[in-house]
Design a protein around this motif. Structure first.
Motif, short mmCIF file in Angstrom:
data_model
loop_
_atom_site.label_atom_id
_atom_site.label_comp_id
_atom_site.label_asym_id
_atom_site.label_seq_id
_atom_site.Cartn_x
_atom_site.Cartn_y
_atom_site.Cartn_z
N LEU A 4 0.89 -1.15 0.00
CA LEU A 4 0.00 0.00 0.00
C LEU A 4 0.93 1.21 0.00
N VAL A 5 0.89 2.01 -1.06
CA VAL A 5 1.80 3.15 -1.20
C VAL A 5 1.16 4.36 -0.55
N VAL A 6 1.88 4.94 0.42
CA VAL A 6 1.41 6.12 1.14
C VAL A 6 2.47 7.20 1.00
N SER A 7 2.12 8.30 0.33
CA SER A 7 3.09 9.40 0.25
C SER A 7 2.87 10.31 1.44
N HIS A 8 3.96 10.68 2.03
CA HIS A 8 3.94 11.46 3.26
C HIS A 8 4.29 12.91 2.93
N LEU A 9 3.38 13.58 2.22
CA LEU A 9 3.59 14.96 1.80
C LEU A 9 2.40 15.80 2.20
N ASP A 10 2.61 17.12 2.30
CA ASP A 10 1.54 18.01 2.73
C ASP A 10 0.58 18.37 1.60
N LYS A 11 1.11 18.66 0.42
CA LYS A 11 0.27 19.08 -0.70
C LYS A 11 -0.42 17.87 -1.32
N GLU A 12 -1.72 17.98 -1.52
CA GLU A 12 -2.48 16.87 -2.08
C GLU A 12 -2.03 16.54 -3.51
N ALA A 13 -1.68 17.55 -4.30
CA ALA A 13 -1.22 17.31 -5.68
C ALA A 13 0.10 16.53 -5.67
N ASP A 14 0.99 16.87 -4.75
CA ASP A 14 2.26 16.14 -4.63
C ASP A 14 2.03 14.71 -4.17
#
Length: 181
Positions: free
Chosen positions: A32-42
Motif C-alpha cells: 500500500l503506497v502512502v506518500s507522506h507529503l503536505d500538498k495533495e497534488a504532490d
C-alpha cells in the motif's frame, strides 16, 4: 605472517558487511503506497509514480488515495478493519514515501520509529523546490505495524517538478528490481 594478514582482512570485511546489514532482504510482493507529503497534488503525483513502477515490476499494489478519503487522517491505516480489508486484497506491506531533503547526502533513518509515529510525523519538504539540483526520497516499509526495511533514493539533475517525477520513475524501477524484490 601472510596467513594472519589474510585472515585479519577477511574477518574485517565480514564484520563490516554484517554491521551494515541492518534489515533482512525485503522481498516485496505487495504494498500500500502512502506518500507522506503536505500538498495533495504532490501526494497524488508521487503515489501514482511509485505505484506505476511497482506495477511494471509485477508487485501488487494500491495507493492510499484509493483507501483514505481526501484529507483524511493517515492514522486510519492502522485500524484493524482497514488492515483486514487490505489483507483480504492480498496487501500486507505499508510503504511510506517521503522527501528526506535536497542537495545533500543522507543516510537512512536509524531511529526505530513505530508506524504510528511515522504516520504522525510532519514532512517539511515538497517534491520540488526552486534552485535545487537533487532531491532524496526515503522509503519505509512496515509489516504488521513494524518497520522491516528502509531505503533512500537520490534523484539528481532536476530543474522542474515533472523532471523529478520522470527521473524518479527511471531510478526507482532499477532499485525495485535490484534491492526490493
Amino acid at each position: 605472517m601472510k596467513k594472519s594478514l589474510v585472515s585479519f582482512l577477511f574477518l574485517s570485511a565480514s564484520l563490516l558487511a554484517f554491521s551494515q546489514a541492518k534489515f533482512p532482504p525485503l522481498k516485496l510482493t505487495n504494498a500500500l503506497v502512502v506518500s507522506h507529503l503536505d500538498k495533495e497534488a504532490d501526494q497524488f503525483s508521487l503515489e501514482i509514480a511509485v505505484s506505476d513502477v511497482l506495477s511494471r515490476s509485477k508487485v501488487k499494489n494500491t495507493v492510499s488515495l484509493n483507501v483514505l478519503k481526501a484529507g483524511g487522517d493517515p492514522q486510519v491505516l492502522m485500524t484493524d478493519s482497514l488492515t483486514q480489508l487490505l489483507k483480504g486484497k492480498g496487501i500486507n506491506t505499508l510503504m511510506l514515501v517521503s522527501v528526506r531533503g535536497f542537495d545533500n547526502r543522507f543516510r537512512p533513518s536509524t531511529g526505530n520509529m513505530t508506524l504510528a509515529e511515522d504516520l504522525a510525523a510532519d514532512n517539511l519538504f515538497p517534491i520540488y523546490k526552486e534552485d535545487i539540483t537533487s532531491v532524496t526520497f526515503e522509503f519505509h516499509f512496515y509489516r504488521d505495524g513494524k518497520l522491516v526495511y528502509t531505503d533512500l533514493l537520490k534523484v539528481g539533475g532536476i530543474n522542474s517538478r515533472d523532471k523529478v517525477l520522470r527521473k524518479l520513475r527511471k531510478k526507482l524501477a532499477k532499485k525495485v528490481v535490484k534491492d526490493w524484490i
